[in-house]
Motif scaffolding. Sequence first.
Motif, mmCIF file in Angstrom:
data_model
loop_
_atom_site.group_PDB
_atom_site.id
_atom_site.type_symbol
_atom_site.label_atom_id
_atom_site.label_comp_id
_atom_site.label_asym_id
_atom_site.label_seq_id
_atom_site.Cartn_x
_atom_site.Cartn_y
_atom_site.Cartn_z
ATOM 1 N N ALA A 9 54.073 -12.420 83.211
ATOM 2 C CA ALA A 9 54.253 -13.165 84.457
ATOM 3 C C ALA A 9 55.048 -12.356 85.481
ATOM 4 O O ALA A 9 54.708 -12.316 86.671
ATOM 5 C CB ALA A 9 54.956 -14.492 84.167
ATOM 6 N N ARG A 10 56.114 -11.686 85.040
ATOM 7 C CA ARG A 10 56.964 -10.950 85.976
ATOM 8 C C ARG A 10 56.237 -9.737 86.538
ATOM 9 O O ARG A 10 56.307 -9.449 87.733
ATOM 10 C CB ARG A 10 58.249 -10.484 85.262
ATOM 11 N N LEU A 11 55.529 -9.009 85.680
ATOM 12 C CA LEU A 11 54.808 -7.825 86.136
ATOM 13 C C LEU A 11 53.684 -8.196 87.094
ATOM 14 O O LEU A 11 53.367 -7.446 88.017
ATOM 15 C CB LEU A 11 54.237 -7.059 84.935
ATOM 16 N N ALA A 12 53.067 -9.357 86.861
ATOM 17 C CA ALA A 12 51.961 -9.794 87.710
ATOM 18 C C ALA A 12 52.438 -10.165 89.112
ATOM 19 O O ALA A 12 51.686 -10.057 90.084
ATOM 20 C CB ALA A 12 51.252 -10.990 87.081
ATOM 21 N N GLU A 13 53.701 -10.597 89.237
ATOM 22 C CA GLU A 13 54.214 -11.086 90.520
ATOM 23 C C GLU A 13 55.077 -10.093 91.281
ATOM 24 O O GLU A 13 55.213 -10.202 92.493
ATOM 25 C CB GLU A 13 55.045 -12.352 90.289
ATOM 26 N N PRO A 70 49.111 -25.770 90.213
ATOM 27 C CA PRO A 70 50.119 -24.717 90.004
ATOM 28 C C PRO A 70 49.500 -23.334 90.144
ATOM 29 O O PRO A 70 48.364 -23.102 89.721
ATOM 30 C CB PRO A 70 50.596 -24.967 88.571
ATOM 31 N N PRO A 71 50.222 -22.395 90.757
ATOM 32 C CA PRO A 71 49.708 -21.025 90.902
ATOM 33 C C PRO A 71 49.416 -20.391 89.541
ATOM 34 O O PRO A 71 50.105 -20.653 88.551
ATOM 35 C CB PRO A 71 50.846 -20.288 91.613
ATOM 36 N N VAL A 72 48.401 -19.548 89.521
ATOM 37 C CA VAL A 72 48.004 -18.830 88.307
ATOM 38 C C VAL A 72 48.471 -17.386 88.428
ATOM 39 O O VAL A 72 48.327 -16.757 89.490
ATOM 40 C CB VAL A 72 46.479 -18.882 88.116
ATOM 41 N N TYR A 73 49.053 -16.855 87.350
ATOM 42 C CA TYR A 73 49.495 -15.459 87.342
ATOM 43 C C TYR A 73 48.275 -14.543 87.235
ATOM 44 O O TYR A 73 47.435 -14.715 86.335
ATOM 45 C CB TYR A 73 50.431 -15.207 86.169
ATOM 46 N N ASP A 74 48.184 -13.588 88.120
ATOM 47 C CA ASP A 74 47.044 -12.666 88.150
ATOM 48 C C ASP A 74 47.383 -11.411 87.352
ATOM 49 O O ASP A 74 48.008 -10.482 87.872
ATOM 50 C CB ASP A 74 46.699 -12.325 89.600
ATOM 51 N N LEU A 75 46.955 -11.367 86.116
ATOM 52 C CA LEU A 75 47.284 -10.238 85.238
ATOM 53 C C LEU A 75 46.579 -8.950 85.644
ATOM 54 O O LEU A 75 46.957 -7.867 85.180
ATOM 55 C CB LEU A 75 46.951 -10.585 83.787
ATOM 56 N N THR A 76 45.572 -9.043 86.523
ATOM 57 C CA THR A 76 44.905 -7.821 86.978
ATOM 58 C C THR A 76 45.830 -6.981 87.864
ATOM 59 O O THR A 76 45.542 -5.805 88.120
ATOM 60 C CB THR A 76 43.622 -8.141 87.762
ATOM 61 N N ILE A 131 48.829 -6.108 87.073
ATOM 62 C CA ILE A 131 49.763 -5.353 86.237
ATOM 63 C C ILE A 131 49.296 -3.906 86.087
ATOM 64 O O ILE A 131 48.131 -3.654 85.774
ATOM 65 C CB ILE A 131 49.898 -6.008 84.849
ATOM 66 N N ASP A 132 50.202 -2.963 86.322
ATOM 67 C CA ASP A 132 49.849 -1.547 86.139
ATOM 68 C C ASP A 132 50.834 -0.819 85.228
ATOM 69 O O ASP A 132 50.824 0.398 85.141
ATOM 70 C CB ASP A 132 49.754 -0.836 87.487
ATOM 71 N N THR A 133 51.700 -1.560 84.538
ATOM 72 C CA THR A 133 52.634 -0.965 83.586
ATOM 73 C C THR A 133 51.922 -0.664 82.273
ATOM 74 O O THR A 133 51.219 -1.532 81.740
ATOM 75 C CB THR A 133 53.802 -1.936 83.315
ATOM 76 N N PRO A 134 52.065 0.543 81.717
ATOM 77 C CA PRO A 134 51.430 0.847 80.417
ATOM 78 C C PRO A 134 51.849 -0.181 79.370
ATOM 79 O O PRO A 134 53.034 -0.384 79.114
ATOM 80 C CB PRO A 134 51.971 2.240 80.088
ATOM 81 N N THR A 135 50.852 -0.840 78.788
ATOM 82 C CA THR A 135 51.104 -1.954 77.873
ATOM 83 C C THR A 135 50.493 -1.676 76.506
ATOM 84 O O THR A 135 49.330 -1.280 76.405
ATOM 85 C CB THR A 135 50.534 -3.259 78.450
ATOM 86 N N TYR A 136 51.290 -1.897 75.465
ATOM 87 C CA TYR A 136 50.869 -1.690 74.085
ATOM 88 C C TYR A 136 50.838 -3.049 73.391
ATOM 89 O O TYR A 136 51.843 -3.755 73.353
ATOM 90 C CB TYR A 136 51.834 -0.753 73.360
ATOM 91 N N LEU A 137 49.675 -3.399 72.857
ATOM 92 C CA LEU A 137 49.508 -4.695 72.199
ATOM 93 C C LEU A 137 49.529 -4.521 70.679
ATOM 94 O O LEU A 137 48.856 -3.640 70.137
ATOM 95 C CB LEU A 137 48.184 -5.343 72.612
ATOM 96 N N TYR A 138 50.275 -5.379 70.008
ATOM 97 C CA TYR A 138 50.345 -5.377 68.546
ATOM 98 C C TYR A 138 50.018 -6.797 68.086
ATOM 99 O O TYR A 138 50.776 -7.726 68.366
ATOM 100 C CB TYR A 138 51.739 -4.952 68.076
ATOM 101 N N TRP A 139 48.886 -6.944 67.408
ATOM 102 C CA TRP A 139 48.385 -8.267 67.102
ATOM 103 C C TRP A 139 47.780 -8.311 65.702
ATOM 104 O O TRP A 139 47.651 -7.287 65.025
ATOM 105 C CB TRP A 139 47.330 -8.668 68.133
ATOM 106 N N SER A 140 47.421 -9.506 65.272
ATOM 107 C CA SER A 140 46.821 -9.655 63.949
ATOM 108 C C SER A 140 45.836 -10.822 63.946
ATOM 109 O O SER A 140 46.059 -11.845 64.611
ATOM 110 C CB SER A 140 47.905 -9.922 62.898
ATOM 111 N N ARG A 141 44.783 -10.682 63.190
ATOM 112 C CA ARG A 141 43.809 -11.767 63.051
ATOM 113 C C ARG A 141 44.403 -12.956 62.301
ATOM 114 O O ARG A 141 43.888 -14.066 62.395
ATOM 115 C CB ARG A 141 42.559 -11.259 62.325
ATOM 116 N N ASP A 142 45.463 -12.727 61.555
ATOM 117 C CA ASP A 142 46.098 -13.811 60.800
ATOM 118 C C ASP A 142 47.153 -14.553 61.615
ATOM 119 O O ASP A 142 47.780 -15.488 61.123
ATOM 120 C CB ASP A 142 46.759 -13.250 59.533
ATOM 121 N N ASP A 143 47.361 -14.148 62.864
ATOM 122 C CA ASP A 143 48.315 -14.820 63.744
ATOM 123 C C ASP A 143 47.588 -15.972 64.438
ATOM 124 O O ASP A 143 46.755 -15.756 65.311
ATOM 125 C CB ASP A 143 48.853 -13.832 64.773
#
Length: 423
Positions: free
Chosen positions: A189-193, A332-338, A340-352
């Motif tokens: 949210a912060r990076l988008a705004e 309510p306003p929607v956060y526009d994630l497009t 964002i230009d900060t290098p982002t690393y995602l760590y996720w799991s199918r079991d989450d």
Amino acid sequence: MRIDIFSFFVLIFISSVDTIDDECYLTVPEIGKRYGYESEVHLVRTKDEYILELHRFPCRNSGIEIQMYFKYSTSSSEKCDKTSKRPIVFMQHGLLADGFSWIPNLANESAGFVFADAGFDVWISNSRGTPASQKHIGYGPENQKFWNFTWQQMSEFDLTASIEYVLGQTKQEFVYYLGHSQGTMMMFARLAEDREFSRKIRHFHALAPVATVSHIGGLFGLFGKQFLTYAEVILGRLPYSPLSIPRTVQKVISYMCSKFLMQNICTLDIGFIDGSEKMFNQSRVGVYLCHTPAATSVKDLQHWIQLVGSQKVAKFDYGVNGNMVEYGQPTPPVYDLTQIDTPTYLYWSRDDILADTQDIRDSILSKMNKTIAASIELPHYSHMDFVFGIKAAIDLYPGIIKTIQDDYDKHRISRMHKLRQFS
């Protein structure tokens, strides 16, 4: 003399309270000190007058010789120089958690300690409403006004003030951000705004990333949309209230869950909400539950329930009239994630089952494809395993540490090269 059953169990608990692990009574800095880490407590004042506690581990373990497997670790005999330039890692916890979620296990298994031992300057956040950050210039947590917030305000005010404070204290230009769950939503949210703010975040490492939550599982998924409707109605009748467990009750739960026969039952109960935790240190379940869940506002949970229904990354919905007053528009306003230009690393799991892979694809990968530096799947991780799981120190944190250190080294070399050019 006749004693009722409740009084009997209370007497048993009081007589056994000394068997609870000492860490139940310690703060994050005190737990750090127990393991040999220097620590600092910093107070940050937000623009809307909340007072937040930041906990800092500026150097590695100074009292106990621990063999580390990272080439960037400093020697145990090295004097702690808090003014030396080193990568700053800012750790932001998730919903119903606080800074403890970064040091829940032994020193070689907890992110806060592991990153400090790798030579980083570690700053651990405690969002408004958590036990360490229940302070305000105008009123205290006993006042309903104190609890008028969600992750929206944590993102807009808490993150901004905290990051600015850290950079001011360390005289550096940027931090590496490590967020878990709600801590990732706050940063999205912060990076988008705020483009100016985004320049202060060198990397965004998102553990169990959450944006939209339309495919959420666990307790919400089990009971479906009808449960969410009822929950929203009930929460709507509790405006500006704390969402917490009384400390005494939490200690009783912790004591019961520290017993060998109860440990599996207690972890099963946690899994009922956010998945089957497979990597907990069973002997520390009592300690986990002594600090977690931490307090937040009823409104914060209400906001999340709204997002399940709306399937959007949006600000809090006050209804048509309320939205006109708050935002100047009926929705309510929607956060526009497009944005964002900060290098982002995602760590996720199918079991989450809380940070569902379909939501990650729909709301994060599809919107941020140009800025996703890496998308890494962790097999068999449930939602809390990313911070509470003892395997994370083996198959998750080392990779993040290497990525950050390599980038910081390149930045320093590039900076030195530029300085030579102008000298």
